[in-house]
Design an enzyme around this catalytic site. Structure first.
Site, PDB file in Angstrom:
ATOM      1  N   ALA A   6     -30.242  28.041  60.336  1.00  0.00           N
ATOM      2  CA  ALA A   6     -28.809  27.809  60.130  1.00  0.00           C
ATOM      3  C   ALA A   6     -28.431  26.620  60.993  1.00  0.00           C
ATOM      4  O   ALA A   6     -28.649  26.646  62.210  1.00  0.00           O
ATOM      5  CB  ALA A   6     -27.994  29.039  60.527  1.00  0.00           C
ATOM      6  N   GLU A   7     -27.852  25.587  60.379  1.00  0.00           N
ATOM      7  CA  GLU A   7     -27.574  24.371  61.149  1.00  0.00           C
ATOM      8  C   GLU A   7     -26.521  24.566  62.226  1.00  0.00           C
ATOM      9  O   GLU A   7     -26.374  23.729  63.117  1.00  0.00           O
ATOM     10  CB  GLU A   7     -27.194  23.209  60.241  1.00  0.00           C
TER      11      GLU A   7
END
Length: 567
Positions: free
Chosen positions: A423-424
């Site tokens: 997840a960025e």
């Protein structure tokens, strides 16, 4: 050219040593000595709780009991009395000047001076960096105080920098609606309808910037780096200029201010291929407002899960930084090895009195079908797309799945394949959605959905997350699209004059060298118009960046030979 291939018909925990907290969330019991364990799971607001004794295998998807402990602090530093605050400092062996703890958010904000003295940094036109991603890790207490009608009106015409714009009438949304903001620098504003209306009505300037670029510019400011080059946005309207920043207020939807062109240079990448890179300047803030899970009185901060996001980067960028924390302990109570942000970056510290911690998108484990298969719940054309997308996963891959349809592909990972999903906003090792009673606002994905984390997962700041993306350390990126072209161009973030969401982290993901990019999308839009084109008609997210396109009608490989791969 494009070639059709075939048809497609835990949260890891740890046992924490209990420390005697100086400040705990509002609503806790009255004495630490009378703590009791309860077996009920935490609410999404997590008020008055401290987690205890969770084994590394207990995720939110686990069946083991989740305990919480309620406290009644015998001494609280939540006081407006200067004399009582001084007594607390004496008890801690600190002078008032050595502790950074301030009784209230209002006092912390109004007593600000620039480092070394001088006027308040909250002057008209000041730049304010605000931590948080969606509603996770948002400094609610500080934002509520700054948004209040009674706060001095000198704090006006502000430029606010934040990864996202939040939602209406809450935290950052309140500040937007207070009329104190002139310009907003953000990567994604799609969830704030008031914000969108103010922008299209010419009441608000919006400088849309890739998410990883914002994090890197903030970090550069804190590190004394005046500028840097990045592949993100090369070959797009972001680099070429012309993105509307402000519309005329007459309802004509004619831009009054547009983004200028950015300097672009060519450099060889790690494989020796010459690529275009965009120059970005450091993003300095006059004031930074951040949120931590724990802090000590010297301002050392500890974050939790994806609530870390850009909070450390914002703190580093500020001339003056104010932090709020859910739990505050004496200096020395935190191990040096568990501190995520040293207190040198923090100048004021308050207790997070407003700690609602809303969950923006509550997603829970999908109920299985009659055969016990959760994946089969997703059917139709999108189910076919997701099943085919899962065949792109190879054992050992590090993968980023974009919001929306790509996220669903994780339901179809083959049993003999292990991948780690990134997840960025700051997590490597996304697990399944939590069970309904174990959703945690400190663990969300890039779509702001509640998630769990697998054993061996790791969390990190936004700047570190995009460093691994930009550095080509991910093996595969899967994204949705509004349009994709036969030459590998991708459009996914804006419909001029109609749809304003922002590019989020997509430009960073597709611009990174070495990562394979797969697009998943319906073959045609709802009105029947094709989405797979010879040339995209919408502003691009990336030029020549797509390797494969998967739709409900087929799988298509893109021949990018001779193209620049992102610029």
């Amino acid at each position: 050219m494009i070639r059709a291939l075939r048809s497609t018909s835990a949260l890891t925990g740890r046992t924490a040593a209990f420390r005697r907290p100086l400040c705990l969330p509002r609503g806790t019991a009255a004495s630490c000595d009378n703590a009791v364990d309860v077996s009920s799971p935490p609410s999404s607001k997590r008020l008055g709780t401290v987690e205890t004794s969770r084994s590394p295998t207990d995720g939110f998807a686990a069946s083991s009991s989740y305990f919480r402990r309620e406290y009644r602090p015998s001494r609280s530093l939540r006081t407006s009395s200067a004399s009582s605050t001084h007594r607390h400092h004496r008890h801690l062996g600190e002078t008032p000047s050595s502790s950074k703890l301030v009784p209230t958010a209002h006092e912390a904000l109004t007593s600000l001076t620039n480092r070394g003295g001088g006027a308040s940094p909250l002057f008209p036109g000041a730049t304010v960096a605000v931590g948080g991603f969606g509603l996770s890790g948002t400094p609610e207490t500080l934002l509520n105080a700054l948004s209040d009608d009674g706060f001095p009106m000198e704090a006006k015409e502000l430029t606010v920098v934040s990864l996202t714009a939040g939602v209406d009438e809450f935290a950052l949304g309140k500040l937007v609606e207070s009329g104190r903001i002139k310009r907003f620098v953000s990567s994604y504003v799609g969830e704030n309808k008031n914000f969108e209306s103010m922008f299209f009505g010419g009441e608000l300037e919006v400088e849309l910037t890739p998410q990883g670029t914002i994090a890197a510019r903030l970090r550069a400011a804190g590190a004394g780096i005046p500028a840097f080059y990045t592949p993100t946005g090369a070959g797009t309207i972001y680099a070429e200029g012309g993105i509307p920043i402000k519309y005329k207020s007459d309802g004509s939807m004619i831009p009054e201010i547009e983004s200028p062109p950015r300097e672009v240079r060519e450099f060889p990448d790690r494989d020796g291929i010459t690529r275009k890179y965009v120059m970005e300047e450091a993003l300095h803030a006059d004031v930074s407002l951040v949120k931590a899970w724990k802090a000590d009185t010297r301002g050392n901060l500890v974050f939790r899960g994806t609530a870390r996001n850009a909070n450390p980067d914002c703190a580093m960028a500020g001339r003056v930084c104010i932090a709020e924390a859910e739990e505050i302990v004496e200096a020395g109570e935190l191990s040096p090895d568990e501190i995520h942000l040293p207190g040198v970056y923090v100048h004021r510290l308050i207790h997070a009195a407003d700690n609602e911690k809303r969950i923006e998108r509550l997603k829970v484990t999908t109920a299985p079908d009659e055969n016990g298969d959760k994946a089969k719940v997703i059917g139709g054309g999108r189910g076919r797309i997701m099943r085919r997308t899962a065949r792109e996963f190879k054992d050992g891959m590090y993968v980023n799945l974009g919001i929306g349809m790509p996220t669903l592909a994780s339901n179809f990972v083959p049993d003999n394949v292990r991948i780690e999903l990134q997840a960025e906003n700051g997590l490597m090792g996304i697990g399944p959605y939590p069970s309904p009673d174990h959703a945690d606002p400190d663990y969300v994905n890039a779509g702001k959905e509640t998630i769990t984390a697998i054993p061996g997962a790791s969390s990190f700041a936004s700047s570190d997350s995009f460093a691994m993306i930009r550095g080509g350390h991910l093996d595969l990126t899967v994204l949705g699209a509004l349009q994709a072209s036969s030459n590998g161009d991708l459009a996914s973030w804006i419909v001029p004059g109609k749809l304003l969401k922002g590019m989020g982290g997509a430009m960073d993901l597709v611009g990174s060298p070495g990562s394979r990019v797969v697009v998943t999308m319906d073959h045609v839009a709802r009105d029947g118009t094709p989405k797979l084109l010879d040339e995209c008609t919408l502003p691009l997210t990336g030029r020549g960046v797509v390797d494969r396109i998967i739709t409900d009608m087929g799988v298509f490989d893109v021949d990018k030979e001779g193209r620049n791969g992102g610029g």
